[in-house]
Design a protein around this motif. Structure first.
Motif, PDB file in Angstrom:
ATOM      1  N   LEU A 123      -2.102   3.556   6.107  1.00  0.00           N
ATOM      2  CA  LEU A 123      -1.029   3.181   6.507  1.00  0.00           C
ATOM      3  C   LEU A 123      -1.545   2.387   6.995  1.00  0.00           C
ATOM      4  CD1 LEU A 123       2.532   5.868   5.795  1.00  0.00           C
ATOM      5  CD2 LEU A 123       0.367   3.991   4.030  1.00  0.00           C
ATOM      6  N   ILE A 124      -1.154   0.603   6.378  1.00  0.00           N
ATOM      7  CA  ILE A 124      -0.962  -0.306   7.862  1.00  0.00           C
ATOM      8  C   ILE A 124       0.375  -1.028   7.745  1.00  0.00           C
ATOM      9  CG2 ILE A 124      -3.457  -0.651   7.247  1.00  0.00           C
ATOM     10  CD1 ILE A 124      -2.566  -3.336   5.453  1.00  0.00           C
ATOM     11  N   PRO A 125       0.371  -1.575   9.276  1.00  0.00           N
ATOM     12  CA  PRO A 125       1.284  -1.811   9.340  1.00  0.00           C
ATOM     13  C   PRO A 125       2.218  -3.288   7.908  1.00  0.00           C
ATOM     14  CG  PRO A 125       1.096  -2.096  11.259  1.00  0.00           C
ATOM     15  CD  PRO A 125      -0.531  -1.750  10.207  1.00  0.00           C
ATOM     16  N   LYS A 126       3.036  -3.344   7.332  1.00  0.00           N
ATOM     17  CA  LYS A 126       3.664  -4.350   6.699  1.00  0.00           C
ATOM     18  C   LYS A 126       3.067  -5.965   6.672  1.00  0.00           C
ATOM     19  CE  LYS A 126       7.364  -4.842   3.099  1.00  0.00           C
ATOM     20  NZ  LYS A 126       8.505  -5.165   3.042  1.00  0.00           N
ATOM     21  N   PRO A 127       2.998  -6.885   6.754  1.00  0.00           N
ATOM     22  CA  PRO A 127       2.887  -7.548   6.863  1.00  0.00           C
ATOM     23  C   PRO A 127       4.454  -8.306   7.070  1.00  0.00           C
ATOM     24  CG  PRO A 127       1.173  -7.643   5.433  1.00  0.00           C
ATOM     25  CD  PRO A 127       2.205  -5.969   4.863  1.00  0.00           C
ATOM     26  N   HIS A 151       4.956   4.088  -2.136  1.00  0.00           N
ATOM     27  CA  HIS A 151       4.490   1.826  -2.095  1.00  0.00           C
ATOM     28  C   HIS A 151       6.027   1.932  -0.951  1.00  0.00           C
ATOM     29  CE1 HIS A 151       1.590   0.108  -4.796  1.00  0.00           C
ATOM     30  NE2 HIS A 151       1.382   0.434  -3.565  1.00  0.00           N
ATOM     31  N   SER A 152       7.408   2.038  -1.980  1.00  0.00           N
ATOM     32  CA  SER A 152       8.444   2.000  -2.084  1.00  0.00           C
ATOM     33  C   SER A 152       9.216   2.781  -0.863  1.00  0.00           C
ATOM     34  CB  SER A 152       9.816   1.700  -2.796  1.00  0.00           C
ATOM     35  OG  SER A 152       9.185   3.469  -3.572  1.00  0.00           O
ATOM     36  N   THR A 153       8.096   4.028  -0.552  1.00  0.00           N
ATOM     37  CA  THR A 153       8.524   5.575   0.979  1.00  0.00           C
ATOM     38  C   THR A 153       8.276   4.966   2.025  1.00  0.00           C
ATOM     39  OG1 THR A 153       8.692   6.996  -0.893  1.00  0.00           O
ATOM     40  CG2 THR A 153       8.640   7.781   1.288  1.00  0.00           C
ATOM     41  N   VAL A 154       7.252   3.979   1.521  1.00  0.00           N
ATOM     42  CA  VAL A 154       6.553   3.712   2.951  1.00  0.00           C
ATOM     43  C   VAL A 154       6.852   2.368   3.604  1.00  0.00           C
ATOM     44  CG1 VAL A 154       4.202   5.290   2.954  1.00  0.00           C
ATOM     45  CG2 VAL A 154       4.504   2.776   2.103  1.00  0.00           C
ATOM     46  N   LEU A 191       6.077  -0.191   6.952  1.00  0.00           N
ATOM     47  CA  LEU A 191       4.701   0.289   6.081  1.00  0.00           C
ATOM     48  C   LEU A 191       3.673  -0.268   5.363  1.00  0.00           C
ATOM     49  CD1 LEU A 191       4.397   3.761   7.909  1.00  0.00           C
ATOM     50  CD2 LEU A 191       3.378   2.179   9.359  1.00  0.00           C
ATOM     51  N   LEU A 192       2.575  -0.350   4.997  1.00  0.00           N
ATOM     52  CA  LEU A 192       1.887  -0.535   3.555  1.00  0.00           C
ATOM     53  C   LEU A 192       0.931   0.057   3.480  1.00  0.00           C
ATOM     54  CD1 LEU A 192       2.152  -3.114   1.813  1.00  0.00           C
ATOM     55  CD2 LEU A 192       0.262  -4.287   2.419  1.00  0.00           C
ATOM     56  N   TYR A 193       0.791   0.832   1.955  1.00  0.00           N
ATOM     57  CA  TYR A 193      -0.957   1.598   1.246  1.00  0.00           C
ATOM     58  C   TYR A 193      -0.234   0.525   0.599  1.00  0.00           C
ATOM     59  CZ  TYR A 193      -3.459   3.919  -1.728  1.00  0.00           C
ATOM     60  OH  TYR A 193      -4.050   5.329  -2.864  1.00  0.00           O
ATOM     61  N   GLY A 209      -9.200  -4.142  -0.144  1.00  0.00           N
ATOM     62  CA  GLY A 209      -9.733  -2.989  -0.612  1.00  0.00           C
ATOM     63  C   GLY A 209      -9.019  -2.684  -1.766  1.00  0.00           C
ATOM     64  N   VAL A 210     -10.107  -1.477  -2.019  1.00  0.00           N
ATOM     65  CA  VAL A 210      -9.593  -1.188  -2.740  1.00  0.00           C
ATOM     66  C   VAL A 210      -9.265   0.941  -2.125  1.00  0.00           C
ATOM     67  CG1 VAL A 210     -10.694  -1.351  -4.238  1.00  0.00           C
ATOM     68  CG2 VAL A 210     -12.011   0.057  -3.262  1.00  0.00           C
ATOM     69  N   THR A 211      -8.501   1.890  -2.937  1.00  0.00           N
ATOM     70  CA  THR A 211      -8.585   2.853  -2.617  1.00  0.00           C
ATOM     71  C   THR A 211      -9.343   3.663  -1.645  1.00  0.00           C
ATOM     72  OG1 THR A 211      -7.303   3.595  -4.997  1.00  0.00           O
ATOM     73  CG2 THR A 211      -7.838   5.098  -3.737  1.00  0.00           C
TER      74      THR A 211
END
Lengths: 485, 485
Positions: free
Chosen positions: B213-217, B119-122, B127-129, B158-160
């Motif tokens: 990953l997705i862009p962080k909101p 989490h913190s790395t991306v 970015l967001l996991y 969603g989930v993993t």
């Protein structure tokens, strides 16, 4: 050939009127949307209940025939082409939307529901079923699940798999399994529905589907941008993603496709441009405005010749037509249209298109290229003529090279059409033996007598005739016959 | 017991220092996060390469021992509890983030990477996991994939499973398979990764994971709302969904949990209220403001006593603590904490909580309830004492009733923790025989010698001792031994 005595048994299961075996019927179900593939079934069967399907599959196990499920027959990889000694199971009659649950945002449908009908039904309620395959107007949900269909909204909203919450399925042995449900989270045991989604009718017959819906976005904006160079279009795509915008659609057409679409649909597209991007952003009004403006800016930054922004929904539909008409427009040019779906990581789209171009020249062929630039899912489309054996040979070699190239780029031989018969050879070429062996083991475990769509996705290993042994006596007999080498 | 000769062979594979079999080591790996379950392994093994794992699994097939994979050991269903005649395979050392691909928004990680570290790395890269299990600070990605972990952002993101693009896995026979890749769409053959996700370490050992990953909101808003009645909180949840708002988190705590959290974390929560909702909306700034205001309005409409809106990220973290501390806070009250994850369709959350309340009274037990109201994933948590045999008996009966009730409401016995050993009995009670049989067939096909985490999820059927026959001679021998009844 399935013997008449077996057909009689099938008639007694589903009723005489539901077993179609006239020559006309057999021809009607001998092909699907895939070029170059055709085989007559021994009959087409219309099941009228889940129990019919169970009985048909039990009979198939006992009497040794194959069952090939078929929805709309719009598949592009030969998934519903009959095989030797088979009946086609017609599921397109199962076309009811059974329940829309607005509290849980779910819908139960029968597999024969046409995807576009589901779209319009739920959109009237302010909801959205995002998967939007190019063939939405004719394909069915059951087929979408069997192939794990993708489509235009893949980048932002994902593919069919992301919306399937539950399935009712008849397994190859005739057992009925309901898997999944309205809980958004469910990890009770192996996710059987995920085993079945994308299994191309080889592991089960889908009889009911529970889908997840989402709220319909408040607003959307549709744009068309023209480019003199494909590389400019590709850089625009990269920059849109880098700007953390995730468009609902991010589609491209190459010059060949643009010219064909314009000739076909008369949309006023400039036919001299190298590439066109269809970009659609959706979400809240403010977000859409902000993103829309940014997208226009990025197109201009990368030398877009013109950006058309739809002012009304009517105009948006017109712009979308430029993309949606691509396949039909290309299909008019030559007698045979081979539409492929080689897919690469998004970062490799421009390089892959370059490779397709040079492969096309090498084999002296005409390819139109269009597809989902946002998720790397390309549609190199070979315009050819199946009566010209030499050209078809060249087309086959070109397509093989394209697939191998896609895999070399870290991509796949099929992004959304499935493997079926058409791409079986390429799957076997590009997939590791342990992965193929894992698939074969799963198929053999769930369908030991190979009754369900056998030979699709991968070739089944030859082995002794007859059903798999399940008891001591059978095994003894098999040993005597020389089985188990 | 695994014979010393076999342990010697294991030592020669991974090196002496990587086979831990002192009594202290065995005790350290005899339990995981699940209460009431413990068993000593014969050894714990640290593999240092994929090839080590292949060799260990081949040896397991040859010498007949079991391999139990383990990440952080934070699981709540006993998935990493040793079984008879087993070694524990320690994967927590495999904790490198291997590649972050910002063009394709993907990341390759080793399975031992702690979820919060990812989490913190991306997030540092914008970015967001999204998957955010309650145990993010200690659990590992490999375990998340093996259990298909859910968490707080399930409703919106969603989930993993929704973020796994590819896997490298060692199959039970020691073969290595890489499945999936950076293409966002891929339907080439059965989706082997989806067979493996959530298979709880029974079908393969995960050695690398490719995540999307997705862009962080851009923005988010965190709110806490208090309610005098649980039904008011439930109606607020329904109304938020009906208003077409999809919060990133929509969590609830009941009074027992609130009191425990306040005593533990001193957040200034009102301890007399019946329920608390933690609501987080995220997205574009304008959207967040609009949704935030609407949510506050809906809370007030349903008689919320107070709504606290975080003004700063610091304050948001504090409000989130109210929810994130729930498990730890409850765990302090009594010696044994049984945290369950019965899950129901969202529309049934209020009714289900009513049922849990009455089951809890019936058996004279203390339950704290909290969880993911937005996706129906509840965490009824029994506060008990394993030394009190009678109370534990009652707890077991209560939990069984809760699971059956969840299934009756159209839900599931486990939303995110998996079945493991702890819920095997309930899976067998609530799942149809054909579905269980399908799972057993898949397990037997891929792991005929039952070397990989055997007996987890479902009981394996007893059969003749020794490895499965694969050739003529073995089969003959098996027949002589009286196999294949």
């Amino acid at each position: 050939m399935i013997p008449q005595t077996t057909l009689e048994k099938l008639r007694s299961v589903v009723g005489k009127e539901n077993v179609l075996d006239s020559p006309e019927d057999k021809i009607a179900y001998s092909y699907d949307g895939t070029p170059l593939l055709q085989q007559l079934p021994d009959a087409a069967i219309i099941p009228r209940s889940v129990d019919h399907i169970s009985q048909i599959l039990r009979l198939a196990n006992e009497e040794g025939f194959a069952v090939v499920p078929r929805g709309s027959g719009s598949g592009l990889s030969g998934g519903s082409i009959p095989v030797d000694n088979s009946v086609v199971l017609l599921m397109n009659h199962w076309n009811r939307i059974l329940e829309i649950d607005q509290k849980n945002l779910t819908v139960w449908v029968e597999p024969g529901v046409i995807t576009a009908n589901l779209h319009s039904t739920v959109e009237a309620l302010g909801l959205l079923y995002p998967p939007d395959p190019g063939s939405a107007a004719i394909c069915s949900i059951g087929g979408n699940v069997a192939e794990n269909a993708g489509g235009l909204r893949g980048l932002k909203y994902g593919v069919t798999k992301n919306y399937v919450l539950g399935l009712e399925v008849v397994l190859p042995n005739g057992d009925v399994v309901v898997t999944g449900g309205k809980s958004m989270k469910d990890v009770a045991g192996y996710s059987l529905k995920d085993f079945l989604i994308g299994s191309e009718g080889t592991l089960g017959i889908i009889t009911r589907v529970l889908l997840r819906l989402i709220p319909k976005p408040q607003a959307s904006r549709t744009m068309l941008a023209y480019f003199d160079k494909m590389s400019d279009a590709a850089e625009t795509v990269s920059d849109i993603i880098a700007a953390k915008i995730t468009p609902a659609a991010l589609e491209f057409l190459d010059n060949t496709t643009i010219r064909c679409v314009e000739e076909y649909a008369k949309l006023g597209l400039p036919t001299h441009v190298e590439s066109l991007l269809l970009i659609e952003v959706d979400g809240r009004k403010a977000e859409v405005e902000e993103d829309g403006e940014k997208v226009v800016g990025l197109c201009k930054k990368h030398h877009s010749l013109d950006v058309r922004v739809a002012a009304t929904e009517q105009e948006a539909i017109q712009l979308r037509t430029a993309r949606k008409a691509a396949f039909s427009a290309l299909a008019r040019v030559r007698p045979t249209t081979i539409l492929e779906d080689a897919t690469v990581p998004r970062s490799e789209v421009a390089s892959m298109l370059e490779r397709i171009k040079s492969i096309s020249s090498k084999y002296n062929l005409t390819f139109g290229n269009f597809g989902h630039a946002g998720d790397g899912n390309l549609h190199p489309t070979c315009l050819t003529d199946e009566r010209d054996k030499d050209e078809i040979d060249r087309a086959m070699r070109a397509i093989e090279e394209i697939f191998l190239e896609a895999v070399r780029f870290g991509g796949t031989i099929t992004g959304e059409h499935g493997v079926g018969l058409a791409k079986r050879k390429f799957l076997e070429q590009t997939m590791s033996e342990p992965a193929l062996e894992m698939m074969r083991k799963i198929k053999d475990a769930l369908d030991p007598n190979r009754v369900l769509n056998p030979g699709k996705i991968f070739k089944l290993r030859p082995r002794c005739e007859g059903p798999m042994p399940t008891n001591r006596e059978q095994i003894k007999k098999f040993l005597e016959m020389g089985a188990y080498t």
